[in-house]
Scaffold this motif. Structure first.
Motif, PDB file in Angstrom:
ATOM      1  N   GLY A  19       0.859  -1.181   0.000  1.00  0.00           N
ATOM      2  CA  GLY A  19       0.000   0.000   0.000  1.00  0.00           C
ATOM      3  C   GLY A  19       0.895   1.230   0.000  1.00  0.00           C
ATOM      4  N   ALA A  21      -0.051   4.442  -0.016  1.00  0.00           N
ATOM      5  CA  ALA A  21      -0.597   5.696   0.536  1.00  0.00           C
ATOM      6  C   ALA A  21       0.412   6.377   1.473  1.00  0.00           C
ATOM      7  N   TYR A  27       1.282   9.333   7.401  1.00  0.00           N
ATOM      8  CA  TYR A  27       1.748   8.757   8.677  1.00  0.00           C
ATOM      9  C   TYR A  27       3.122   9.335   9.048  1.00  0.00           C
ATOM     10  N   HIS A 123     -12.279   5.859  -6.952  1.00  0.00           N
ATOM     11  CA  HIS A 123     -11.817   5.949  -5.571  1.00  0.00           C
ATOM     12  C   HIS A 123     -12.910   6.463  -4.620  1.00  0.00           C
ATOM     13  N   ASP A 124     -13.328   5.617  -3.706  1.00  0.00           N
ATOM     14  CA  ASP A 124     -14.281   5.980  -2.647  1.00  0.00           C
ATOM     15  C   ASP A 124     -15.602   6.507  -3.226  1.00  0.00           C
ATOM     16  N   SER A 157     -13.478   1.322  -5.288  1.00  0.00           N
ATOM     17  CA  SER A 157     -13.074   1.145  -3.883  1.00  0.00           C
ATOM     18  C   SER A 157     -13.961   2.013  -3.002  1.00  0.00           C
ATOM     19  N   GLY A 158     -13.957   1.695  -1.706  1.00  0.00           N
ATOM     20  CA  GLY A 158     -14.711   2.500  -0.758  1.00  0.00           C
ATOM     21  C   GLY A 158     -14.827   1.790   0.572  1.00  0.00           C
ATOM     22  N   ALA A 206      -7.655  -4.324   2.139  1.00  0.00           N
ATOM     23  CA  ALA A 206      -6.643  -3.328   2.531  1.00  0.00           C
ATOM     24  C   ALA A 206      -6.784  -2.948   4.000  1.00  0.00           C
ATOM     25  N   LEU A 209      -4.125  -3.132   9.475  1.00  0.00           N
ATOM     26  CA  LEU A 209      -3.819  -2.411  10.720  1.00  0.00           C
ATOM     27  C   LEU A 209      -4.862  -1.328  10.988  1.00  0.00           C
ATOM     28  N   MET A 211      -5.727   1.231   9.368  1.00  0.00           N
ATOM     29  CA  MET A 211      -5.117   2.557   9.143  1.00  0.00           C
ATOM     30  C   MET A 211      -4.394   3.057  10.400  1.00  0.00           C
ATOM     31  N   GLY A 212      -3.701   2.144  11.042  1.00  0.00           N
ATOM     32  CA  GLY A 212      -2.864   2.535  12.179  1.00  0.00           C
ATOM     33  C   GLY A 212      -3.472   2.272  13.541  1.00  0.00           C
ATOM     34  N   ASP A 216       1.865  -0.368  16.241  1.00  0.00           N
ATOM     35  CA  ASP A 216       2.515  -0.393  17.560  1.00  0.00           C
ATOM     36  C   ASP A 216       2.658   0.993  18.177  1.00  0.00           C
ATOM     37  N   VAL A 266      -0.867  -3.653   2.823  1.00  0.00           N
ATOM     38  CA  VAL A 266      -0.429  -2.990   4.054  1.00  0.00           C
ATOM     39  C   VAL A 266       0.323  -1.733   3.646  1.00  0.00           C
ATOM     40  N   THR A 269       6.173   2.174   5.000  1.00  0.00           N
ATOM     41  CA  THR A 269       6.964   3.392   4.830  1.00  0.00           C
ATOM     42  C   THR A 269       8.469   3.125   4.796  1.00  0.00           C
ATOM     43  N   GLN A 273       9.661  -2.090   7.819  1.00  0.00           N
ATOM     44  CA  GLN A 273       8.269  -2.538   7.842  1.00  0.00           C
ATOM     45  C   GLN A 273       8.010  -3.580   6.747  1.00  0.00           C
ATOM     46  N   GLN A 276       9.414  -6.802   8.040  1.00  0.00           N
ATOM     47  CA  GLN A 276       8.575  -7.326   9.139  1.00  0.00           C
ATOM     48  C   GLN A 276       7.302  -7.955   8.584  1.00  0.00           C
TER      49      GLN A 276
HETATM   50  P1  NAD Z   1      -2.733   0.095   7.196  1.00  0.00           P
HETATM   51  O1  NAD Z   1      -3.798  -0.522   7.994  1.00  0.00           O
HETATM   52  O2  NAD Z   1      -2.025  -0.757   6.213  1.00  0.00           O
HETATM   53  O3  NAD Z   1      -1.714   0.776   8.214  1.00  0.00           O
HETATM   54  C1  NAD Z   1      -0.653   1.571   7.788  1.00  0.00           C
HETATM   55  C2  NAD Z   1       0.096   2.048   9.024  1.00  0.00           C
HETATM   56  O4  NAD Z   1       0.689   0.925   9.674  1.00  0.00           O
HETATM   57  C3  NAD Z   1       1.237   3.003   8.701  1.00  0.00           C
HETATM   58  O5  NAD Z   1       1.373   3.897   9.781  1.00  0.00           O
HETATM   59  C4  NAD Z   1       2.446   2.091   8.678  1.00  0.00           C
HETATM   60  O6  NAD Z   1       3.622   2.812   8.981  1.00  0.00           O
HETATM   61  C5  NAD Z   1       2.091   1.124   9.780  1.00  0.00           C
HETATM   62  N1  NAD Z   1       2.766  -0.180   9.650  1.00  0.00           N
HETATM   63  C6  NAD Z   1       2.832  -0.982   8.566  1.00  0.00           C
HETATM   64  N2  NAD Z   1       3.538  -2.082   8.842  1.00  0.00           N
HETATM   65  C7  NAD Z   1       3.921  -1.992  10.128  1.00  0.00           C
HETATM   66  C8  NAD Z   1       4.681  -2.826  10.982  1.00  0.00           C
HETATM   67  N3  NAD Z   1       5.180  -3.983  10.575  1.00  0.00           N
HETATM   68  N4  NAD Z   1       4.878  -2.420  12.257  1.00  0.00           N
HETATM   69  C9  NAD Z   1       4.365  -1.253  12.696  1.00  0.00           C
HETATM   70  N5  NAD Z   1       3.632  -0.408  11.929  1.00  0.00           N
HETATM   71  C10 NAD Z   1       3.423  -0.788  10.657  1.00  0.00           C
HETATM   72  O7  NAD Z   1      -3.370   1.395   6.469  1.00  0.00           O
HETATM   73  P2  NAD Z   1      -3.246   2.069   5.065  1.00  0.00           P
HETATM   74  O8  NAD Z   1      -1.863   2.322   4.631  1.00  0.00           O
HETATM   75  O9  NAD Z   1      -4.165   3.212   5.095  1.00  0.00           O
HETATM   76  O10 NAD Z   1      -3.897   0.978   4.092  1.00  0.00           O
HETATM   77  C11 NAD Z   1      -3.135   0.083   3.297  1.00  0.00           C
HETATM   78  C12 NAD Z   1      -3.207   0.473   1.824  1.00  0.00           C
HETATM   79  O11 NAD Z   1      -4.479   0.138   1.295  1.00  0.00           O
HETATM   80  C13 NAD Z   1      -3.021   1.953   1.543  1.00  0.00           C
HETATM   81  O12 NAD Z   1      -1.662   2.303   1.523  1.00  0.00           O
HETATM   82  C14 NAD Z   1      -3.711   2.089   0.214  1.00  0.00           C
HETATM   83  O13 NAD Z   1      -2.843   1.655  -0.807  1.00  0.00           O
HETATM   84  C15 NAD Z   1      -4.876   1.102   0.342  1.00  0.00           C
HETATM   85  N6  NAD Z   1      -6.122   1.765   0.811  1.00  0.00           N
HETATM   86  C16 NAD Z   1      -7.050   2.114  -0.114  1.00  0.00           C
HETATM   87  C17 NAD Z   1      -8.210   2.759   0.283  1.00  0.00           C
HETATM   88  C18 NAD Z   1      -9.230   3.138  -0.747  1.00  0.00           C
HETATM   89  O14 NAD Z   1      -9.104   2.790  -1.907  1.00  0.00           O
HETATM   90  N7  NAD Z   1     -10.278   3.837  -0.384  1.00  0.00           N
HETATM   91  C19 NAD Z   1      -8.422   3.074   1.630  1.00  0.00           C
HETATM   92  C20 NAD Z   1      -7.464   2.679   2.560  1.00  0.00           C
HETATM   93  C21 NAD Z   1      -6.318   2.009   2.135  1.00  0.00           C
END
Ligand code: NAD
Length: 318
Positions: A19, A21, A27, A123-124, A157-158, A206, A209, A211-212, A216, A266, A269, A273, A276
């Motif tokens: 992912g 984003a 983040y 998108h959304d 997506s949404g 997707a 986590l 979105m965080g 951790d 996921v 960044t 990560q 992991q």
């Molecule tokens: P996520 O749930 O994947 O969480 C991302 C967060 O978790 C970031 O802060 C990242 O640094 C952290 N993280 C990742 N691996 C980690 C690890 N091993 N240890 C600790 N922290 C870790 O949320 P996201 O990035 O929003 O969603 C994943 C992807 O899905 C997005 O990047 C995007 O590509 C897609 N997405 C799409 C939509 C949409 O189309 N509407 C919405 C949300 C996400």
């Protein structure tokens, strides 16, 4: 890395997807060098699916730069259209018109430095002013882009799961991307899988986590979760810290192990990560720890936030 077919597209995608984003900075800032390193290590570890969007600020540009010189056939690229950054509107600017679709696809190709997008998603779509526009204008225009060779596969997506049957009752799609419904606190997407299979749609899950929320370090201040959900996830994080577990690793491993989807995206960044998360593929998360977290999260299971013109998984309000 496990590879799986994405619906009827014929695309083989890695069970863990990248992912992109976070490469746009939601983040915390990520440098081009960090992003390139994360992307290159992901490819080395067998991650071949990358997802981005114009909505994610500089993400397309940064990802395009990171992929320079990588053989095009060695990865699958998904981007989106219809949602764009707007300094005056926190939720961004939405435009699903035919003219904007054509312009958006060309802009994405330029920023990503590619000749063709493997997947383009609306998108959304719950934010669309007029939902029928998606069916009557946006998707047909995207199919013109397919005919022109600029895009291979299309979808939407949404957040609210109700959007998918609403589209699929009227038209067919190659793929859908659903987020925040395939994690320890909410796996409601899984109930929809038999229906999506029946419609031959490839499913991208997707945000394991949330979105965080299940990272951790806890969620960012912008996270839209209701207070009860935010607090329960912090409680789960405290339990993990007290018992020597990484909540993020457990959450990623649990979703990868259980989610009935082609790929799980996921947001990553850094190289750390990526390593992991890739190490979590095929790992069975500690059952006692999962049980403890699920117990903490029971009162907030499937608690979501409203998105666009849809209440949390309810029909449109207007
Ligand atoms: P996520 O749930 O994947 O969480 C991302 C967060 O978790 C970031 O802060 C990242 O640094 C952290 N993280 C990742 N691996 C980690 C690890 N091993 N240890 C600790 N922290 C870790 O949320 P996201 O990035 O929003 O969603 C994943 C992807 O899905 C997005 O990047 C995007 O590509 C897609 N997405 C799409 C939509 C949409 O189309 N509407 C919405 C949300 C996400």
């Amino acid at each position: 890395m496990q590879l799986r077919l994405l619906g009827k597209t014929g695309l083989l995608v890695s069970a863990l997807g990248f992912g992109a984003a976070p490469l746009g900075g939601p983040y915390g800032q990520v440098t081009q060098a960090e992003a390139t390193q994360a992307v290159r290590v992901a490819l080395e570890l067998g991650i071949n699916f990358f997802d981005t969007s114009p909505w994610y600020q500089a993400s397309e540009q940064v990802l395009g730069e990171a992929l320079v010189g990588v053989p095009r056939e060695s990865y699958v690229l998904c981007t989106k259209l219809g949602r764009y950054p707007d300094t005056e509107k926190p939720n961004g600017h939405f435009d699903f018109s035919a003219a904007r679709v054509r312009q958006s696809v060309d802009e994405s190709l330029r920023r990503l430095r590619m000749d063709q997008l493997d997947i383009a998603l609306c998108h959304d779509i719950e934010f669309a002013e007029d939902f029928n526009q998606i069916l009557e204008e946006t998707l047909p225009t995207l199919l013109e882009c397919v005919a022109a060779g600029k895009v291979r596969f299309v979808g939407v997506s949404g957040l609210p799961l109700a959007i998918y049957p609403k589209v699929l009752e009227s038209t067919s799609l190659d793929v859908i991307l659903s987020y925040c419904h395939t994690s320890l606190n909410d796996n409601s997407l899984w109930d929809l899988i038999p229906y999506l299979d029946e419609k031959s749609v490839g499913v991208i899950g997707a945000s394991p986590l949330a979105m965080g929320l299940l990272s951790d370090s806890g969620p960012q201040p912008w996270h839209p979760a209701p207070e009860a959900l935010r607090l329960a996830c912090l409680q789960a994080l405290a339990w993990c810290k007290a018992n020597g577990f990484s909540l993020a690793e457990l959450a990623v491993a649990w979703t990868l192990q259980n989610a009935p989807v082609a790929t799980t995206l996921v947001g990553m960044t850094s190289e750390k990560q990526v390593r992991q998360n890739a190490a979590m593929v095929g790992v069975v998360p500690d059952p006692e720890a999962v049980k403890a977290i699920q117990t903490i999260l029971t009162p907030v299971q499937r608690l979501m936030w409203p998105s666009g013109k849809f209440a949390a998984d309810a029909p449109p309000t207007s």
